[in-house]
Design a protein around this motif. Structure first.
Motif, PDB file in Angstrom:
ATOM      1  N   UNK A   1       0.824  -1.040  -0.099  1.00  0.00           N
ATOM      2  CA  UNK A   1       0.067  -0.124   0.046  1.00  0.00           C
ATOM      3  C   UNK A   1       0.905   1.292  -0.082  1.00  0.00           C
ATOM      4  N   UNK A   2       1.876   1.347   0.705  1.00  0.00           N
ATOM      5  CA  UNK A   2       2.770   2.584   0.941  1.00  0.00           C
ATOM      6  C   UNK A   2       3.431   2.793  -0.394  1.00  0.00           C
ATOM      7  N   UNK A   3       3.931   1.616  -1.066  1.00  0.00           N
ATOM      8  CA  UNK A   3       4.762   1.696  -2.296  1.00  0.00           C
ATOM      9  C   UNK A   3       3.734   2.235  -3.540  1.00  0.00           C
ATOM     10  N   UNK A   4       2.386   1.668  -3.286  1.00  0.00           N
ATOM     11  CA  UNK A   4       1.399   2.192  -4.328  1.00  0.00           C
ATOM     12  C   UNK A   4       1.196   3.417  -4.309  1.00  0.00           C
ATOM     13  N   UNK A   5       0.772   4.118  -2.890  1.00  0.00           N
ATOM     14  CA  UNK A   5       0.411   5.747  -2.972  1.00  0.00           C
ATOM     15  C   UNK A   5       1.526   6.380  -3.386  1.00  0.00           C
ATOM     16  N   UNK A   6       2.781   5.933  -3.430  1.00  0.00           N
ATOM     17  CA  UNK A   6       3.809   6.742  -4.058  1.00  0.00           C
ATOM     18  C   UNK A   6       3.804   6.618  -5.617  1.00  0.00           C
ATOM     19  N   UNK A   7       3.674   5.491  -6.215  1.00  0.00           N
ATOM     20  CA  UNK A   7       3.631   5.264  -7.528  1.00  0.00           C
ATOM     21  C   UNK A   7       2.273   5.855  -8.209  1.00  0.00           C
ATOM     22  N   UNK A   8       1.264   5.865  -7.638  1.00  0.00           N
ATOM     23  CA  UNK A   8      -0.020   6.173  -8.206  1.00  0.00           C
ATOM     24  C   UNK A   8      -0.010   8.147  -8.264  1.00  0.00           C
ATOM     25  N   UNK A   9       0.663   8.452  -7.309  1.00  0.00           N
ATOM     26  CA  UNK A   9       0.610   9.969  -7.458  1.00  0.00           C
ATOM     27  C   UNK A   9       1.719  10.371  -8.682  1.00  0.00           C
ATOM     28  N   UNK A  10       2.252   9.532  -9.369  1.00  0.00           N
ATOM     29  CA  UNK A  10       3.099   9.799 -10.376  1.00  0.00           C
ATOM     30  C   UNK A  10       2.060  10.176 -11.624  1.00  0.00           C
ATOM     31  N   UNK A  11       0.956   9.694 -11.611  1.00  0.00           N
ATOM     32  CA  UNK A  11      -0.150   9.935 -12.590  1.00  0.00           C
ATOM     33  C   UNK A  11      -1.177  10.915 -12.193  1.00  0.00           C
ATOM     34  N   UNK A  12      -1.043  11.948 -12.732  1.00  0.00           N
ATOM     35  CA  UNK A  12      -1.918  13.211 -12.400  1.00  0.00           C
ATOM     36  C   UNK A  12      -3.396  13.169 -12.836  1.00  0.00           C
ATOM     37  N   UNK A  13      -4.336  13.599 -11.849  1.00  0.00           N
ATOM     38  CA  UNK A  13      -5.635  13.536 -11.860  1.00  0.00           C
ATOM     39  C   UNK A  13      -6.147  14.636 -12.985  1.00  0.00           C
TER      40      UNK A  13
END
Length: 167
Positions: free
Chosen positions: A71-83
């Motif tokens: 979960x912690x890693x996904x939180x960081x990587x998912x933020x590399x994609x802008x809304x």
């Protein structure tokens, strides 16, 4: 033969030491992803001016540490994609998977971007593609890239030479 034909390997696979304080990988909020983390590998493919495809492999001491860091890693990587973002379907690969589609962060170009994370045994795999070429960020292509990466991890963990490649 390249596992990803049709695009240039711009960064041959490298191994990074996550505990090296100069890397910044395990500092601050990122520390949650580092318990039991043994190494990080990265490879980058580039179609100049068109697309970038990054493969990141996080190798953990055991399944428990990999699952705990997910979960912690996904939180960081998912933020590399802008809304605005939307979830992306990548099929049933690995023990757990998440994918998100949006635009490339931090660029203001509006180029499409997709991030996929998959847990495969003791590894967390990230496939991140972005750029103006929709060929490399399409739903079918990102699913194929993440599936190939997942199969290569399974092969390596089974003691075989990774041979899966993009068709």
């Amino acid at each position: 033969m390249s596992a990803v034909p049709g695009i240039k390997n711009a960064l041959e696979p490298i191994t990074l030491d996550p505990m090296d304080p100069t890397s910044g990988m395990c500092s601050g909020a990122k520390a949650k992803t580092c318990e039991g983390l043994l190494s990080v590998g990265e490879s980058v493919f580039v179609e100049t001016g068109e697309a970038n495809v990054h493969f990141m492999l996080y190798a953990y001491a055991d399944d428990r540490h990999a699952a705990a860091a997910y979960d912690a890693l996904w939180k960081g990587w998912s933020m590399s994609v802008k809304p605005p973002t939307r979830n992306e379907a990548v099929g049933v690969i690995g023990e757990r998977r998440d994918a998100v589609r949006g635009t490339f962060q931090p660029s203001s170009s509006g180029d499409p971007a997709v991030a996929v994370q998959v847990r495969v045994g003791t590894t967390l795999l990230v496939t991140h593609a972005y750029g103006s070429s929709k060929e490399w960020t399409s739903g079918d292509r990102i699913k194929a890239l993440a599936t190939m990466f997942t199969e290569r991890s399974w092969q390596a963990q089974a003691g075989r030479n990774p041979s899966a490649q993009l068709e």
